[in-house]
Design an enzyme around this catalytic site. Sequence first.
Site, PDB file in Angstrom:
ATOM      1  N   ARG A 158       0.814  -1.203   0.000  1.00 29.82           N
ATOM      2  CA  ARG A 158       0.000   0.000   0.000  1.00 29.82           C
ATOM      3  C   ARG A 158       0.859   1.268   0.000  1.00 29.82           C
ATOM      4  O   ARG A 158       0.691   2.156  -0.811  1.00 29.82           O
ATOM      5  CB  ARG A 158      -0.906  -0.004   1.228  1.00 29.82           C
ATOM      6  CG  ARG A 158      -1.782   1.214   1.373  1.00 29.82           C
ATOM      7  CD  ARG A 158      -2.556   1.111   2.668  1.00 29.82           C
ATOM      8  NE  ARG A 158      -3.054  -0.243   2.806  1.00 29.82           N
ATOM      9  CZ  ARG A 158      -4.046  -0.740   2.082  1.00 29.82           C
ATOM     10  NH1 ARG A 158      -4.644   0.029   1.200  1.00 29.82           N
ATOM     11  NH2 ARG A 158      -4.414  -1.980   2.252  1.00 29.82           N
ATOM     12  N   LYS A 210      23.759  -8.940   0.289  1.00 33.65           N
ATOM     13  CA  LYS A 210      25.202  -9.129   0.144  1.00 33.65           C
ATOM     14  C   LYS A 210      25.977  -8.408   1.250  1.00 33.65           C
ATOM     15  O   LYS A 210      27.195  -8.299   1.177  1.00 33.65           O
ATOM     16  CB  LYS A 210      25.657  -8.634  -1.231  1.00 33.65           C
ATOM     17  CG  LYS A 210      25.113  -9.462  -2.395  1.00 33.65           C
ATOM     18  CD  LYS A 210      25.639  -8.960  -3.729  1.00 33.65           C
ATOM     19  CE  LYS A 210      24.945  -9.649  -4.903  1.00 33.65           C
ATOM     20  NZ  LYS A 210      25.040  -8.868  -6.138  1.00 33.65           N
TER      21      LYS A 210
END
Lengths: 306, 306, 306
Positions: C51, C80
């Site tokens: 939303r 990462k």
Amino acid sequence: MKHLISPLDLSVSELDEILDLAESIIQDPKKYANVCHHKKLATLFYEPSTRTRLSFEAAMLNLGGSVLGFSSADSSSAAKGESVADTIRVISGYADICAMRHPKEGAPLVASKYSSIPVINAGDGGHNHPTQTLTDLLTMKQLKGRLNNLTVGLCGDLKFGRTVHSLINALVRYENISFVLISPEELRIPTYLREEVLEANNISYKEVNVLEEVMPELDLLYMTRVQKERFFNEEDYIRLKDSFILDRKKMEYAKPDMLVLHPLPRVNEISTDIDDDPRAVYFKQAQFGVYVRMALIMKLLEVEVC
Amino acid sequence: MKHLISPLDLSVSELDEILDLAESIIQDPKKYANVCHHKKLATLFYEPSTRTRLSFEAAMLNLGGSVLGFSSADSSSAAKGESVADTIRVISGYADICAMRHPKEGAPLVASKYSSIPVINAGDGGHNHPTQTLTDLLTMKQLKGRLNNLTVGLCGDLKFGRTVHSLINALVRYENISFVLISPEELRIPTYLREEVLEANNISYKEVNVLEEVMPELDLLYMTRVQKERFFNEEDYIRLKDSFILDRKKMEYAKPDMLVLHPLPRVNEISTDIDDDPRAVYFKQAQFGVYVRMALIMKLLEVEVC
Amino acid sequence: MKHLISPLDLSVSELDEILDLAESIIQDPKKYANVCHHKKLATLFYEPSTRTRLSFEAAMLNLGGSVLGFSSADSSSAAKGESVADTIRVISGYADICAMRHPKEGAPLVASKYSSIPVINAGDGGHNHPTQTLTDLLTMKQLKGRLNNLTVGLCGDLKFGRTVHSLINALVRYENISFVLISPEELRIPTYLREEVLEANNISYKEVNVLEEVMPELDLLYMTRVQKERFFNEEDYIRLKDSFILDRKKMEYAKPDMLVLHPLPRVNEISTDIDDDPRAVYFKQAQFGVYVRMALIMKLLEVEVC
């Protein structure tokens, strides 16, 4: 015409209007390149379907509009327990039109009842997928030049394949269509289709389980994927998945202008060695899917070329 | 030049053309703000790589084009067993150019053979990542003013780091480049690079395992991340990952105009205490990545400023 | 005003400026349809929130700008090991403004310290969500015509609900506001809010645990969701989640012009049988969220209608 939930929501004349508009777009795409400027399409994909989603997005971008949305349920508020009715009422304030894919049958229909913007069903479970049917019809019309007087072969999983069911429902409304239904016994079309659609409309059809022998009769051959997720057990899937593979050898029996269609993605039901055959038009078909969605969006948004 | 799969697909003069165009874009980006109006880039990321994907998207948006695509394999048709060859033939009908990231080496090359639109390799496994190399070269050219007469230090994981391999391959084509290869014994460059590229071209190089002592010689220091996923076991990773960390103390030995580059993301191989050092240019480098991708997209689409 | 991290970053007069601009946009949205042409918004969502994300995207598209970003952490470089500080420095080269959602409190504040583009906090853990507060204020101002002289009921999870905390903090700066705090004992507002905000500012308030009896006094009723993820155990959640459900029967006690607001998504704390009651304005509220974000983006980017 406010929403598109089932292919049968469209009368034959509304359908023809969309196909005609799609053909005008194919003729001169530049003319339509800005007709949806400042309009927004919401792609609400509660299950992933890259091809369908990207086809809608390409269509809206081709019309000069823009796109927002989500591509799987985990990144949506559905995970927080929100109903489809609530979601669409919110999205109605964010976008001008929406395409909804949902694993539950009927979800787009529910959405359409609460929406203040047009809702396009982009596939609901094994139920409907009307823009695929529009794509198939446009491909036939463009490449055969007509939607009547055709002998149409439908091959593969005819029991669970919703694209086949929709296509039969759509084609019986045209003149002089006959069907050749090619499948293993276990995957024949459901009884309601045979009785309430084909026989009730006096449509000529036959059911066979050998692809090769009916090839010479066909004007079109619509191949379908054997979808693993529709099977009840692994064993049945493995036994049946390779039935009815179309290859170069079988194509030798076909008419020189017979067309091969496929809703894609293909797994191995069409051998890649026929991809270069000019009768293999399934990649063109994917592109026609963009044009027909452009036409549909224009119709539902009631935009016109000035 | 139709596709970009390996950095070596480009001749030195094609490379120079792209770098020159990128430099023109940096000079006057507004001039290029609409050159790709109505063009669409498809970002086909079969494995996530936010930085690379967003860099491509920013590039296309900067040119006035638009973007569609997917950011991981689970939301793609790959999950349904579709081949890369089929996907690209469909995408060819949806977009004007595509950037593909794939965990399998060679996937973008396969795609390019079936594509009717230009394919850019956005990284295929440990193999190629040509737009990173273009980014590195543009950064050097912009900030050092030249791509020849340079002593280039390459530090970190030189065995598995594809950006380093590509950069060596690219730089040996310029005049008077010498390399200082700084790594633990276990992570030295592969034999084929040493023999077939460096020695075969009579390139001056040395291999050392102490960063500090070579700092004063370097015009450029290219740092790389020690990627966990490239290691065979956890123990080796832990023992080696902190080797060769660049910090403020080591920077004191460097020339006042030595530049530090890094393909990013950085984990801890560069201490954040040098981020404010004007020689630390890795964030500028990320931005140059957008400009060079803009130039590449323009070249492949053959669009020009009118 | 460079970033928006906490709702209290804005002075009352800055807040009024944003609300005024939002009201001008509502009056004549077309006037603003191109003010952000060639500007890019990055939506950096480290946790999914469809939303909020789509509301930002709709806002930027409505202003003629474009959008790039990610919708969950797994498709980002965070996986990462990259720091927020590094990510935002890179994104600063890709976009003109960004909206960041993060599960960790304070992450957007950290980002703002390293960013060269405006950062909007789109929710950081249970901490701040300033654009929700702006949305709530705009809804009140638009539909009640004022932000002073109001008796405001806040119902549900007042302990963990950050939207409630922010709203209290924002409203105490206006004249003659009194609060009716409706919750189970276990979910009352935190002590610091009671002591340092309400009592320190001499704000009139009362705490009750029966919704029905206070209905007649209220000008506004702000309902909140009981969020499962904020509870320490399943048992407490099940016991409390259905407390204080608003339904048609309770609405009978309310003033004819009392408004019901809700930040959405709703689960079952508001019965769907009041959705058609004109006093139920939560879906309008979602739409106002787009307008107020448009105004905010314009202010932070310092763009104006020419």
